[in-house]
Scaffold this motif. Structure first.
Motif, PDB file in Angstrom:
ATOM      1  N   PHE A   1      39.369  94.962  59.056  1.00 27.14           N
ATOM      2  CA  PHE A   1      38.811  94.387  60.362  1.00 27.14           C
ATOM      3  C   PHE A   1      37.838  93.892  59.756  1.00 27.14           C
ATOM      4  O   PHE A   1      37.074  92.731  60.373  1.00 27.14           O
ATOM      5  CB  PHE A   1      39.378  94.382  61.054  1.00 27.14           C
ATOM      6  N   LEU A   2      36.747  94.859  60.670  1.00 28.00           N
ATOM      7  CA  LEU A   2      35.772  95.332  60.700  1.00 28.00           C
ATOM      8  C   LEU A   2      34.982  94.457  59.287  1.00 28.00           C
ATOM      9  O   LEU A   2      33.791  93.860  60.010  1.00 28.00           O
ATOM     10  CB  LEU A   2      34.912  96.750  61.044  1.00 28.00           C
ATOM     11  N   CYS A   3      34.965  94.735  58.034  1.00 31.03           N
ATOM     12  CA  CYS A   3      34.394  94.128  57.133  1.00 31.03           C
ATOM     13  C   CYS A   3      34.972  93.485  56.173  1.00 31.03           C
ATOM     14  O   CYS A   3      35.469  94.591  55.223  1.00 31.03           O
ATOM     15  CB  CYS A   3      32.839  95.730  56.848  1.00 31.03           C
ATOM     16  N   PRO A   4      35.468  92.778  56.503  1.00 28.17           N
ATOM     17  CA  PRO A   4      36.224  91.860  55.345  1.00 28.17           C
ATOM     18  C   PRO A   4      35.418  91.497  53.603  1.00 28.17           C
ATOM     19  O   PRO A   4      34.800  91.163  54.226  1.00 28.17           O
ATOM     20  CB  PRO A   4      36.597  90.685  55.744  1.00 28.17           C
ATOM     21  N   LYS A   5      36.205  92.054  52.975  1.00 25.19           N
ATOM     22  CA  LYS A   5      35.987  91.903  51.822  1.00 25.19           C
ATOM     23  C   LYS A   5      34.747  90.297  51.182  1.00 25.19           C
ATOM     24  O   LYS A   5      36.294  89.732  51.867  1.00 25.19           O
ATOM     25  CB  LYS A   5      36.371  92.793  50.846  1.00 25.19           C
ATOM     26  N   ASP A   6      34.250  89.667  50.833  1.00 29.21           N
ATOM     27  CA  ASP A   6      34.030  88.664  50.218  1.00 29.21           C
ATOM     28  C   ASP A   6      35.372  88.712  49.642  1.00 29.21           C
ATOM     29  O   ASP A   6      34.848  88.755  48.423  1.00 29.21           O
ATOM     30  CB  ASP A   6      32.212  89.038  49.754  1.00 29.21           C
ATOM     31  N   ALA A   7      35.142  86.831  50.033  1.00 25.58           N
ATOM     32  CA  ALA A   7      36.045  86.575  48.552  1.00 25.58           C
ATOM     33  C   ALA A   7      35.718  85.711  48.047  1.00 25.58           C
ATOM     34  O   ALA A   7      35.935  84.118  48.960  1.00 25.58           O
ATOM     35  CB  ALA A   7      37.808  86.427  49.774  1.00 25.58           C
ATOM     36  N   LEU A   8      35.997  84.568  46.893  1.00 24.71           N
ATOM     37  CA  LEU A   8      35.419  84.129  46.358  1.00 24.71           C
ATOM     38  C   LEU A   8      36.451  83.060  46.557  1.00 24.71           C
ATOM     39  O   LEU A   8      38.037  83.196  46.624  1.00 24.71           O
ATOM     40  CB  LEU A   8      35.377  83.807  44.907  1.00 24.71           C
ATOM     41  N   PRO A   9      36.062  81.210  47.123  1.00 21.76           N
ATOM     42  CA  PRO A   9      36.892  80.490  47.617  1.00 21.76           C
ATOM     43  C   PRO A   9      37.359  80.264  46.105  1.00 21.76           C
ATOM     44  O   PRO A   9      37.052  80.165  45.288  1.00 21.76           O
ATOM     45  CB  PRO A   9      35.897  79.029  47.647  1.00 21.76           C
ATOM     46  N   PRO A  10      38.937  79.936  45.779  1.00 19.09           N
ATOM     47  CA  PRO A  10      39.505  79.775  44.755  1.00 19.09           C
ATOM     48  C   PRO A  10      38.789  79.013  43.933  1.00 19.09           C
ATOM     49  O   PRO A  10      39.321  79.084  42.387  1.00 19.09           O
ATOM     50  CB  PRO A  10      41.043  79.469  45.671  1.00 19.09           C
ATOM     51  N   HIS A  11      38.242  77.920  44.417  1.00 23.90           N
ATOM     52  CA  HIS A  11      37.058  77.053  42.937  1.00 23.90           C
ATOM     53  C   HIS A  11      36.741  77.387  42.133  1.00 23.90           C
ATOM     54  O   HIS A  11      36.121  77.426  41.631  1.00 23.90           O
ATOM     55  CB  HIS A  11      37.833  75.647  43.060  1.00 23.90           C
ATOM     56  N   PHE A  12      36.219  79.157  42.683  1.00 25.01           N
ATOM     57  CA  PHE A  12      35.442  79.412  41.933  1.00 25.01           C
ATOM     58  C   PHE A  12      36.275  81.260  40.895  1.00 25.01           C
ATOM     59  O   PHE A  12      35.121  80.700  40.135  1.00 25.01           O
ATOM     60  CB  PHE A  12      34.373  79.932  43.020  1.00 25.01           C
ATOM     61  N   GLU A  13      37.019  81.156  41.193  1.00 28.28           N
ATOM     62  CA  GLU A  13      37.949  82.191  40.914  1.00 28.28           C
ATOM     63  C   GLU A  13      38.197  81.452  38.999  1.00 28.28           C
ATOM     64  O   GLU A  13      37.732  82.666  38.290  1.00 28.28           O
ATOM     65  CB  GLU A  13      39.264  82.500  41.439  1.00 28.28           C
ATOM     66  N   SER A  14      37.858  80.719  38.610  1.00 24.74           N
ATOM     67  CA  SER A  14      38.186  80.232  37.129  1.00 24.74           C
ATOM     68  C   SER A  14      37.062  79.807  36.911  1.00 24.74           C
ATOM     69  O   SER A  14      37.128  80.707  34.929  1.00 24.74           O
ATOM     70  CB  SER A  14      38.683  78.727  37.724  1.00 24.74           C
ATOM     71  N   LEU A  15      35.870  80.014  37.422  1.00 20.26           N
ATOM     72  CA  LEU A  15      34.888  80.203  36.481  1.00 20.26           C
ATOM     73  C   LEU A  15      34.489  81.955  36.310  1.00 20.26           C
ATOM     74  O   LEU A  15      33.366  82.126  35.264  1.00 20.26           O
ATOM     75  CB  LEU A  15      33.382  79.538  38.168  1.00 20.26           C
ATOM     76  N   LEU A  16      34.787  82.739  37.179  1.00 19.32           N
ATOM     77  CA  LEU A  16      34.678  84.551  36.654  1.00 19.32           C
ATOM     78  C   LEU A  16      35.581  84.449  36.264  1.00 19.32           C
ATOM     79  O   LEU A  16      35.030  85.742  35.358  1.00 19.32           O
ATOM     80  CB  LEU A  16      34.764  84.800  38.472  1.00 19.32           C
ATOM     81  N   ALA A  17      36.932  83.777  35.914  1.00 22.63           N
ATOM     82  CA  ALA A  17      37.232  84.080  34.683  1.00 22.63           C
ATOM     83  C   ALA A  17      37.276  85.191  33.712  1.00 22.63           C
ATOM     84  O   ALA A  17      36.320  83.747  33.207  1.00 22.63           O
ATOM     85  CB  ALA A  17      39.103  83.545  34.838  1.00 22.63           C
ATOM     86  N   HIS A  18      37.206  85.323  32.784  1.00 18.53           N
ATOM     87  CA  HIS A  18      37.250  85.557  31.183  1.00 18.53           C
ATOM     88  C   HIS A  18      37.656  84.192  30.829  1.00 18.53           C
ATOM     89  O   HIS A  18      38.970  84.190  30.257  1.00 18.53           O
ATOM     90  CB  HIS A  18      37.207  87.019  30.824  1.00 18.53           C
ATOM     91  N   PRO A  19      37.047  83.948  29.636  1.00 18.62           N
ATOM     92  CA  PRO A  19      37.867  82.828  29.515  1.00 18.62           C
ATOM     93  C   PRO A  19      38.413  83.207  27.882  1.00 18.62           C
ATOM     94  O   PRO A  19      38.222  84.831  27.519  1.00 18.62           O
ATOM     95  CB  PRO A  19      36.387  82.444  28.763  1.00 18.62           C
ATOM     96  N   LYS A  20      39.660  82.667  27.551  1.00 18.22           N
ATOM     97  CA  LYS A  20      40.684  83.166  26.516  1.00 18.22           C
ATOM     98  C   LYS A  20      40.906  82.392  25.385  1.00 18.22           C
ATOM     99  O   LYS A  20      41.684  82.643  25.002  1.00 18.22           O
ATOM    100  CB  LYS A  20      41.577  83.259  27.540  1.00 18.22           C
ATOM    101  N   SER A  21      40.415  81.941  26.247  1.00 20.24           N
ATOM    102  CA  SER A  21      40.813  80.516  24.544  1.00 20.24           C
ATOM    103  C   SER A  21      39.879  80.298  23.248  1.00 20.24           C
ATOM    104  O   SER A  21      38.861  81.409  23.100  1.00 20.24           O
ATOM    105  CB  SER A  21      40.587  78.339  24.569  1.00 20.24           C
ATOM    106  N   ASN A  22      40.686  80.485  22.225  1.00 22.66           N
ATOM    107  CA  ASN A  22      39.503  81.006  20.775  1.00 22.66           C
ATOM    108  C   ASN A  22      38.622  79.891  20.274  1.00 22.66           C
ATOM    109  O   ASN A  22      37.887  80.425  19.629  1.00 22.66           O
ATOM    110  CB  ASN A  22      40.583  80.363  19.774  1.00 22.66           C
TER     111      ASN A  22
END
Ligand SMILES: *[C@@H]1O[C@H](CO)[C@@H](O)[C@H](O)[C@H]1NC(C)=O
Ligand SMILES: *[C@@H]1O[C@H](CO)[C@@H](O)[C@H](O)[C@H]1NC(C)=O
Ligand SMILES: *[C@@H]1O[C@H](CO)[C@@H](O)[C@H](O)[C@H]1NC(C)=O
Ligand SMILES: *[C@@H]1O[C@H](CO)[C@@H](O)[C@H](O)[C@H]1NC(C)=O
Length: 325
Positions: free
Chosen positions: A256-277
Motif C-alpha cells: 500500500f505504501l510502496c506499490p511496485k512499479d508496474a509497466l503499462p500493458p503495451h510495454f510488456e510485450s517489449l520486455l517479453a523474450h522473443p520466441k519466434s525462430n
C-alpha cells in the motif's frame, strides 16, 4: 443478712451496750468485686480506726461452687483472684474478713460479677498512617488477663470516630466495623485528623474504654497506584496489538505504501523474450532496441497508465529501460 447484722451491730454499739461489739472487729467497707480486661479483683476499704497490724482474708466463689480461699492474712486492700482458674462465663462473688491477733470481723460480701458481661474492656491501641488524602486506621485489641478478646466474644466490632483536628463537634463515626484495618477516604488533603476507637461486643454490657486520641495529617492528592498501573497496561496492550498487526499484514502495508512499479500493458510485450525462430536466428548478432524511459512522477500524464498511487516516499526502482536502435 450481713446488712442486717451490720445494722444490729451499729445499733448496739450506738446504744453503748458493748457486749456484742467488743468481740468483733469493725468490718472492711466498700467491698467490691471488679473486673478489668477479664481479671477478677476484690477491693475494700479498711475499717475505721484500723492499725498497721490489721490483716485480711478473702474468699471467692462462683454461683456454681462453694467459697474457696483467695488471699490469707494480707495487709493490702485488694486480692487478685485471676490466677485461680476463673472461667470467662463464671458468675463470681467474693468476701473479706479483717483479722487482728485473735480477733476477727464478720465477713463482708461483695457484688456479683459475670466476667464476660461485666468486665470492663480496656481501650484498644490505634495507629494511623496517611496515604495520599486518606488515613489507614489499624486497631489492636486490648490484651486480656484470660484468653483473647475474640476468644471471649464472637461479635467484636469497632466504632471509629474521627474529626478534623479542632472541630470535635463535627465528628463522624463508622460503627460496626469488623475489620481491624479501615481506610478513611472521605478526608481532605493536607489536613490533620484525629481518631478515637471504641470496641463493641455481642455480650458485654458496655463498650470498651475509648482509645487514646491519635492524630495524623493526610498527604497530597495522588493518583491511586492502580490507576497508573492500568494506564501502563493499556499502553502496552495497544503497542503489542499494533506490533502484531504490522507483522501479520506487513505485505499488504508495504504494498500500500510502496506499490511496485508496474509497466503499462503495451510495454510488456517489449520486455517479453522473443520466441519466434526468425528472431532467434537473427540474435545474438543484432538486437533491435528502442530506448524508453518510464519516470514515476509524470507517467500518468504521459502514458495514461492506471498507477495513481505511486508513493512519493518510496525509493524509485531503477527506470525500466527498453532500448531501441
Ligand atoms: C492467718 O493468721 C491467723 C492468725 O494470725 C493464723 O491462725 C492463720 O494460720 C494464718 N493463715 C495463713 C494461711 O497463714
Ligand atoms: C449470679 O448469681 C447470683 C446468686 O446466685 C444471682 O443472684 C445473680 O442473678 C447471678 N447473676 C447472673 C448475671 O446470672
Ligand atoms: C494512651 O496514652 C498513654 C499516655 O500517653 C499511654 O500510657 C497508654 O499506654 C496509651 N494507651 C494505649 C491503649 O495505647
Ligand atoms: C460510636 O461512637 C460515637 C462517639 O463516641 C457515639 O456517638 C455512637 O453512638 C457510637 N455508635 C455505636 C453504634 O456504638
Amino acid at each position: 443478712m450481713s446488712a442486717y447484722i451490720c445494722v444490729v451491730v451499729l445499733t448496739v454499739s450506738a446504744l453503748g451496750s458493748s457486749t456484742v461489739a467488743s468481740e468483733l472487729l469493725k468490718r472492711p467497707t466498700n467491698v467490691r468485686l471488679t473486673s478489668h480486661n477479664m481479671n477478677l479483683v476484690l477491693k475494700w476499704d479498711p475499717p475505721e480506726g484500723t492499725t498497721s497490724d490489721m490483716v485480711y482474708t478473702t474468699m471467692y466463689r462462683s454461683s456454681a461452687t462453694d467459697y474457696r480461699i483467695g488471699c490469707s492474712n494480707i495487709s493490702s486492700f485488694e486480692c487478685d483472684f485471676t490466677a485461680l482458674k476463673i472461667s470467662q462465663y463464671g458468675n463470681y462473688t467474693g468476701r473479706v474478713q479483717a483479722l487482728l491477733g485473735e480477733e476477727s470481723s464478720n465477713w463482708v460480701e461483695s457484688n456479683y460479677i459475670t466476667l464476660d458481661t461485666d468486665t470492663v474492656i480496656g481501650s484498644p491501641t490505634v495507629s494511623l498512617s496517611s496515604n495520599g488524602p486518606t488515613l489507614e486506621v489499624t486497631i489492636q485489641d486490648p490484651v486480656l488477663s484470660i484468653l483473647t478478646l475474640r476468644d471471649v466474644y464472637n461479635g467484636v466490632t469497632y466504632n471509629i470516630t474521627y474529626w478534623k483536628k479542632g472541630q470535635n463537634e463535627k465528628a463522624r463515626s463508622i460503627a460496626n466495623m469488623q475489620q481491624n484495618r479501615v481506610v478513611l477516604n472521605d478526608l481532605g488533603p493536607r489536613t490533620k485528623y484525629c481518631v478515637q476507637v471504641q470496641i463493641n461486643t455481642d455480650k458485654n454490657r458496655n463498650p470498651s474504654q475509648p482509645s487514646n486520641i491519635t492524630c495524623e495529617s493526610t498527604a497530597n492528592e495522588q493518583e491511586a497506584p492502580w490507576v497508573a498501573a492500568l494506564v501502563a497496561f493499556v499502553i502496552m496492550a495497544v503497542a503489542v496489538a499494533l506490533l502484531v498487526v504490522v507483522v501479520v499484514y506487513w505485505k499488504s502495508i508495504s504494498q500500500f505504501l510502496c506499490p511496485k512499479d508496474a509497466l503499462p500493458p503495451h510495454f510488456e510485450s517489449l520486455l517479453a523474450h522473443p520466441k519466434s525462430n526468425i528472431y532467434l536466428q537473427l540474435s545474438p548478432a543484432e538486437e533491435i532496441c528502442h530506448r524508453c524511459s518510464i519516470i514515476a512522477g509524470d507517467r500518468t500524464v504521459e502514458e495514461g497508465d492506471p498507477l495513481e498511487a505511486a508513493g512519493s516516499s518510496c525509493s524509485q526502482q531503477p527506470d525500466v529501460i527498453v532500448e531501441e536502435r
